[in-house]
Write a protein that holds these residues in place. Structure first.
Motif, short mmCIF file in Angstrom:
data_model
loop_
_atom_site.label_atom_id
_atom_site.label_comp_id
_atom_site.label_asym_id
_atom_site.label_seq_id
_atom_site.Cartn_x
_atom_site.Cartn_y
_atom_site.Cartn_z
N CYS A 70 0.83 -1.21 0.00
CA CYS A 70 0.00 0.00 0.00
C CYS A 70 0.87 1.26 0.00
O CYS A 70 2.10 1.19 0.05
N LYS A 71 0.21 2.39 -0.05
CA LYS A 71 0.87 3.69 0.07
C LYS A 71 0.72 4.17 1.51
O LYS A 71 -0.21 3.75 2.21
N LEU A 112 -2.50 3.94 5.23
CA LEU A 112 -2.35 3.41 6.58
C LEU A 112 -3.17 4.24 7.56
O LEU A 112 -3.45 5.42 7.30
N ALA A 113 -3.49 3.65 8.71
CA ALA A 113 -4.13 4.41 9.79
C ALA A 113 -3.16 5.51 10.24
O ALA A 113 -1.94 5.35 10.12
N GLU A 118 -0.28 4.54 12.36
CA GLU A 118 0.73 3.78 11.63
C GLU A 118 1.57 4.69 10.73
O GLU A 118 2.77 4.49 10.57
N GLN A 119 0.93 5.71 10.17
CA GLN A 119 1.69 6.68 9.36
C GLN A 119 2.73 7.37 10.24
O GLN A 119 3.87 7.60 9.84
N GLN A 120 2.30 7.69 11.46
CA GLN A 120 3.20 8.35 12.42
C GLN A 120 4.38 7.44 12.76
O GLN A 120 5.52 7.88 12.88
N LEU A 121 4.08 6.14 12.88
CA LEU A 121 5.14 5.17 13.19
C LEU A 121 6.15 5.10 12.04
O LEU A 121 7.36 5.08 12.27
N VAL A 122 5.64 5.09 10.82
CA VAL A 122 6.52 5.05 9.65
C VAL A 122 7.36 6.33 9.60
O VAL A 122 8.58 6.28 9.36
#
Ligand code: THU
Length: 157
Positions: free
Chosen positions: A13-14, A18-19, A22-26
């Motif tokens: 995915c892009k 993400l939730a 999860e974007q923050q984690l990335v």
């Protein structure tokens, strides 16, 4: 005689799919690549763990001239979480890397065998799957638990 086929499901995915958490984690894993100490390989890896209580624990690869003394980003984060929050389950890990040219990798970087084994024990220890988010500029791989990355896992009987 019988043949066994082992399957692993990977979601591609892009980041914006993400939730938010999860974007923050990335993003944290990407930021951690800047803290990497990689004077030998110049391959800078960042990792970020999400704990069940919402805490994010960061890690990055640390190299050493005495080669085996170094550690990967994933284990740096997991062992740091183990030291600071020994009773808090790890629910997700994000990993990102910069190539020696300093650019974030096009393709996702996946954990080495030793880190996969440590992730397996993290899951066993907390009886909780660890969701794995592997960042690449082209796409992100999402894997629901390390057993998908390390089939036929070693277990003590
Ligand atoms: N490395 C990581 O930190 N994580 C991985 O998943 C693969 C490799 C590090 C180890 C070493 O410092 C550098 O990347 C080159 O292998």
């Amino acid at each position: 005689m019988e043949e066994l086929t082992l399957k692993s499901k990977i979601i591609v995915c892009k980041k914006n799919e993400l939730a938010k958490e999860e974007q923050q984690l990335v993003d944290t894993a990407i930021r951690q690549t800047d803290s990497s100490y990689a004077p030998h390989s110049h391959f800078c890896v960042g990792a970020a763990l999400l704990l069940e209580n919402g805490t994010i624990v960061e890690g990055c690869n640390q190299e050493n001239a005495v080669f085996p003394a170094g550690i990967c980003a994933e284990r740096s984060a997991i062992f740091s979480a183990g030291a600071q929050y020994p009773n808090e389950p790890v629910v997700a890990i994000a990993v990102a890397a910069r190539s020696p040219e300093g650019k974030l990798t096009e393709d996702p970087v996946s954990p080495c065998g030793v880190c996969r084994q440590v992730l397996v024990e993290t899951e066993t220890r907390f009886q909780h799957p660890v969701k794995i988010l592997l960042y690449g500029q082209k796409h992100i791989f999402v894997i629901e638990g390390v057993s998908k990355l390390l089939p036929l896992t070693f277990k003590e009987f």
